[in-house]
Design a protein around this motif. Structure first.
Motif, PDB file in Angstrom:
ATOM      1  N   HIS A  24       1.786 -16.149  -9.393  1.00 49.32           N
ATOM      2  CA  HIS A  24       0.291 -16.562  -9.942  1.00 49.32           C
ATOM      3  C   HIS A  24      -0.304 -15.312  -9.555  1.00 49.32           C
ATOM      4  O   HIS A  24      -1.887 -15.296  -9.968  1.00 49.32           O
ATOM      5  N   TYR A  25      -0.055 -14.107  -9.048  1.00 56.74           N
ATOM      6  CA  TYR A  25      -0.980 -13.052  -8.772  1.00 56.74           C
ATOM      7  C   TYR A  25      -1.369 -12.411 -10.023  1.00 56.74           C
ATOM      8  O   TYR A  25      -2.672 -11.740 -10.483  1.00 56.74           O
ATOM      9  N   TRP A  26      -0.672 -12.853 -11.109  1.00 60.32           N
ATOM     10  CA  TRP A  26      -0.802 -12.041 -12.374  1.00 60.32           C
ATOM     11  C   TRP A  26      -1.461 -12.992 -13.375  1.00 60.32           C
ATOM     12  O   TRP A  26      -1.412 -12.957 -14.692  1.00 60.32           O
ATOM     13  N   GLY A  27      -2.079 -14.121 -12.754  1.00 56.10           N
ATOM     14  CA  GLY A  27      -2.822 -15.183 -13.695  1.00 56.10           C
ATOM     15  C   GLY A  27      -3.907 -14.571 -14.543  1.00 56.10           C
ATOM     16  O   GLY A  27      -4.286 -14.881 -15.509  1.00 56.10           O
ATOM     17  N   GLY A  48       0.712  -1.193   0.092  1.00 52.02           N
ATOM     18  CA  GLY A  48      -0.003  -0.090  -0.248  1.00 52.02           C
ATOM     19  C   GLY A  48       0.693   1.406  -0.147  1.00 52.02           C
ATOM     20  O   GLY A  48       0.266   2.464  -0.118  1.00 52.02           O
ATOM     21  N   ALA A  49       2.031   1.171  -0.202  1.00 45.30           N
ATOM     22  CA  ALA A  49       2.930   2.187   0.024  1.00 45.30           C
ATOM     23  C   ALA A  49       2.887   3.490  -1.174  1.00 45.30           C
ATOM     24  O   ALA A  49       2.836   4.643  -1.027  1.00 45.30           O
ATOM     25  N   VAL A  50       2.685   2.849  -2.574  1.00 45.49           N
ATOM     26  CA  VAL A  50       2.152   3.609  -3.401  1.00 45.49           C
ATOM     27  C   VAL A  50       1.044   2.993  -4.023  1.00 45.49           C
ATOM     28  O   VAL A  50       0.211   4.208  -4.549  1.00 45.49           O
ATOM     29  N   VAL A  51       0.801   1.824  -4.291  1.00 43.63           N
ATOM     30  CA  VAL A  51      -0.508   1.393  -4.860  1.00 43.63           C
ATOM     31  C   VAL A  51      -0.831   0.113  -4.159  1.00 43.63           C
ATOM     32  O   VAL A  51      -0.192  -0.423  -3.455  1.00 43.63           O
ATOM     33  N   GLY A  52      -2.119   0.025  -4.398  1.00 38.84           N
ATOM     34  CA  GLY A  52      -2.648  -1.505  -3.771  1.00 38.84           C
ATOM     35  C   GLY A  52      -1.947  -2.578  -4.325  1.00 38.84           C
ATOM     36  O   GLY A  52      -1.369  -2.709  -5.319  1.00 38.84           O
ATOM     37  N   PRO A  53      -2.111  -3.898  -3.592  1.00 33.45           N
ATOM     38  CA  PRO A  53      -1.381  -5.091  -3.909  1.00 33.45           C
ATOM     39  C   PRO A  53      -1.652  -5.511  -5.303  1.00 33.45           C
ATOM     40  O   PRO A  53      -0.630  -5.946  -5.956  1.00 33.45           O
ATOM     41  N   ARG A  54      -2.688  -5.409  -5.850  1.00 32.70           N
ATOM     42  CA  ARG A  54      -3.037  -5.983  -7.065  1.00 32.70           C
ATOM     43  C   ARG A  54      -2.831  -4.793  -8.280  1.00 32.70           C
ATOM     44  O   ARG A  54      -2.825  -5.247  -9.489  1.00 32.70           O
ATOM     45  N   LYS A  56      -3.785 -11.612 -15.920  1.00 30.49           N
ATOM     46  CA  LYS A  56      -2.841 -10.800 -16.931  1.00 30.49           C
ATOM     47  C   LYS A  56      -2.485 -11.949 -18.089  1.00 30.49           C
ATOM     48  O   LYS A  56      -2.580 -11.650 -19.397  1.00 30.49           O
ATOM     49  N   HIS A  57      -2.117 -13.160 -17.488  1.00 29.24           N
ATOM     50  CA  HIS A  57      -1.482 -14.184 -18.527  1.00 29.24           C
ATOM     51  C   HIS A  57      -1.803 -15.530 -17.738  1.00 29.24           C
ATOM     52  O   HIS A  57      -1.206 -15.698 -16.690  1.00 29.24           O
ATOM     53  N   VAL A  58      -2.648 -16.504 -18.324  1.00 27.55           N
ATOM     54  CA  VAL A  58      -2.829 -17.635 -17.459  1.00 27.55           C
ATOM     55  C   VAL A  58      -1.635 -18.325 -17.292  1.00 27.55           C
ATOM     56  O   VAL A  58      -1.501 -19.379 -16.123  1.00 27.55           O
ATOM     57  N   ALA A  59      -0.578 -18.324 -18.150  1.00 25.30           N
ATOM     58  CA  ALA A  59       0.703 -19.066 -17.872  1.00 25.30           C
ATOM     59  C   ALA A  59       1.463 -18.611 -16.496  1.00 25.30           C
ATOM     60  O   ALA A  59       2.453 -19.531 -16.131  1.00 25.30           O
ATOM     61  N   ALA A  60       1.047 -17.301 -16.001  1.00 26.30           N
ATOM     62  CA  ALA A  60       1.796 -17.166 -14.779  1.00 26.30           C
ATOM     63  C   ALA A  60       1.279 -17.968 -13.710  1.00 26.30           C
ATOM     64  O   ALA A  60       2.297 -18.158 -12.744  1.00 26.30           O
ATOM     65  N   ASN A  61       0.345 -18.849 -13.651  1.00 25.60           N
ATOM     66  CA  ASN A  61      -0.116 -20.105 -12.714  1.00 25.60           C
ATOM     67  C   ASN A  61       1.031 -21.076 -12.683  1.00 25.60           C
ATOM     68  O   ASN A  61       1.283 -21.481 -11.938  1.00 25.60           O
ATOM     69  N   LEU A  62       1.639 -21.267 -14.056  1.00 25.44           N
ATOM     70  CA  LEU A  62       2.591 -22.258 -13.952  1.00 25.44           C
ATOM     71  C   LEU A  62       3.788 -22.170 -13.226  1.00 25.44           C
ATOM     72  O   LEU A  62       4.651 -23.109 -13.047  1.00 25.44           O
ATOM     73  N   PHE A  63       3.898 -20.706 -13.224  1.00 25.24           N
ATOM     74  CA  PHE A  63       5.426 -20.305 -12.558  1.00 25.24           C
ATOM     75  C   PHE A  63       5.211 -20.021 -11.095  1.00 25.24           C
ATOM     76  O   PHE A  63       6.278 -20.074 -10.187  1.00 25.24           O
ATOM     77  N   GLY A  64       3.981 -19.508 -10.610  1.00 29.07           N
ATOM     78  CA  GLY A  64       3.646 -19.027  -9.419  1.00 29.07           C
ATOM     79  C   GLY A  64       3.328 -20.352  -8.689  1.00 29.07           C
ATOM     80  O   GLY A  64       3.574 -20.576  -7.334  1.00 29.07           O
ATOM     81  N   ALA A  65       2.323 -21.011  -8.956  1.00 31.17           N
ATOM     82  CA  ALA A  65       1.477 -21.897  -8.291  1.00 31.17           C
ATOM     83  C   ALA A  65       0.866 -22.887  -9.362  1.00 31.17           C
ATOM     84  O   ALA A  65      -0.100 -22.951  -9.530  1.00 31.17           O
ATOM     85  N   PRO A  66       1.677 -23.819  -9.793  1.00 32.16           N
ATOM     86  CA  PRO A  66       1.325 -24.860 -10.868  1.00 32.16           C
ATOM     87  C   PRO A  66       0.377 -25.798 -10.005  1.00 32.16           C
ATOM     88  O   PRO A  66       0.803 -26.713  -9.166  1.00 32.16           O
ATOM     89  N   VAL A  67      -0.708 -25.798 -10.206  1.00 35.25           N
ATOM     90  CA  VAL A  67      -1.724 -26.558  -9.239  1.00 35.25           C
ATOM     91  C   VAL A  67      -1.566 -28.134  -9.473  1.00 35.25           C
ATOM     92  O   VAL A  67      -1.146 -28.504 -10.561  1.00 35.25           O
TER      93      VAL A  67
END
Length: 364
Positions: free
Chosen positions: A91-94, A66-72, A96-107
């Motif tokens: 995976h917060y950016w899933g 929150g220092a500059v912008v919100g988390p999202r 924006k692009h679904v492949a972010a899930n495979l790097f952040g939290a591959p289910v």
């Protein structure tokens, strides 16, 4: 004599001027977490390494959530140059692009058996890093990113009473992560509710939800879930691999010297190991405190959870691959790696688990 002295003074002044100029680069990183979080502690450790490797020409300043912008909004802020850097889970950016899930939290370990250590093997030596570098271009953001902190494996979560089967689980309103991971729970009939970490305990106290997951013993205990729920399940599939990373504005990154860029790379690689090592000990201490001093009971996850959740995860992964070409390319890379590495690593890990359990059982 005067001339020599004059030259010496000028050279010293020039050296001071160059040194001062080199010390002007500050990489401000806004985190999605408060500065008291373990992730921020390790982010500051990363910053110390960067400063040491560059002799202070590049320093890291961590800004709280929150220092500059919100988390999202962190990714958009870094992209636009409102802040030089950001820190979150990939995976917060899933959205924006679904492949972010495979790097952040591959289910469910990408559906192919990748645990957090095997994932790092793929990332560092199996082609993952090259695909990761492409992710940000695919996302359309002006960012250079560095993976820093493996967090998993995460616990299945906290329950008000033991669950003997998935039928019991399905009776619980369950706080689950957002996105693909949470959707897999919904697909197997679990009433999954997404909410931020700070909202979980109040929701449990009010009865809005019955059960919850967040992360691991240390962060879970900080949130205080043990005050309401006593049955804790360590073995889960939803986030066996969870990775946090740092995003640097592309223009700021391009302004760095080759030495400073290499320092970020070297410190990031060190952070992958240091973060994992730190978490094993911190979570071990927290789990011991929970069971010894707070009445928390460790339970075994029902067998049908693994079969049902894995099936739902694979369906979700296949659906995403069918819809997105880059997702399909990343997932195929993970599958190709897993076909080679997982048979060895799974066998070795079974031995490691038996080794550890033999000792743990003597402590009961």
């Amino acid at each position: 004599m005067f001339k020599l002295k004059h030259v010496a003074v000028s050279a010293a002044a020039l050296a001071l001027s160059v040194s001062a100029a080199m010390a002007e680069k500050v990489l401000r990183i806004q985190s999605v977490l408060p500065n008291t979080a373990d992730e921020v502690f390790m982010l500051n450790e990363f910053g110390k390494d960067v400063a040491a490797l560059t002799n202070g020409s590049l320093t890291i300043e961590v800004l709280p959530a929150g220092a500059v912008v919100g988390p999202r909004d962190i990714m958009d802020a870094v992209d636009a140059g409102l802040v030089e850097g950001g820190f979150a889970w990939t995976h917060y950016w899933g959205g924006k692009h679904v492949a972010a899930n495979l790097f952040g939290a591959p289910v469910a370990g990408a559906g192919v058996g990748l645990d957090n250590i095997a994932f790092l093997s793929w990332f560092q030596y199996g082609g993952g890093r090259e695909l990761y570098d492409r992710l940000w271009d695919e996302m359309g953001v002006n960012v250079k990113a560095f993976m820093l902190q493996p967090v998993g494996p995460e616990a299945l979560g906290w329950f008000p009473k033991p669950i003997e089967s998935m039928d019991d689980f399905r009776q619980m309103r369950f706080r689950a992560p957002p996105g693909m991971v949470g959707a897999a729970y919904a697909d197997i009939g679990v009433p999954a509710v997404a909410m931020g970490g700070g909202d979980i305990l109040p929701a449990l106290e009010k009865g809005t939800i019955d059960a919850a997951e967040w992360c691991c013993p240390k962060p879970d205990s900080v949130f205080g879930f043990q005050k309401v729920l006593k049955h804790y399940y360590l073995q889960g599939l939803h986030q066996v691999v969870v990775n946090a990373d740092m995003y640097v504005n592309g223009d700021f990154y391009d302004s760095l010297t080759d030495l400073e860029k290499k320092a970020l790379e070297v410190a990031a690689n060190a952070s992958l190991s240091k973060s994992m090592s730190y978490r094993i000990y911190e979570n071990g201490k927290a789990l011991k405190d929970l069971t010894d001093n707070h009445g928390v009971i460790l339970e075994d996850t029902p067998a049908d959870y693994f079969t049902e959740y894995m099936a739902a995860a694979k369906n979700a992964l296949q659906a995403a691959a069918d819809e997105n070409e880059f997702f399909a390319e990343v997932w195929q890379s993970q599958k190709d790696f897993a076909d080679i590495a997982v048979p060895f690593w799974a066998g070795a890990q079974a031995s490691n688990a038996s080794l550890g359990k033999a000792h743990a059982d003597t402590l009961k």
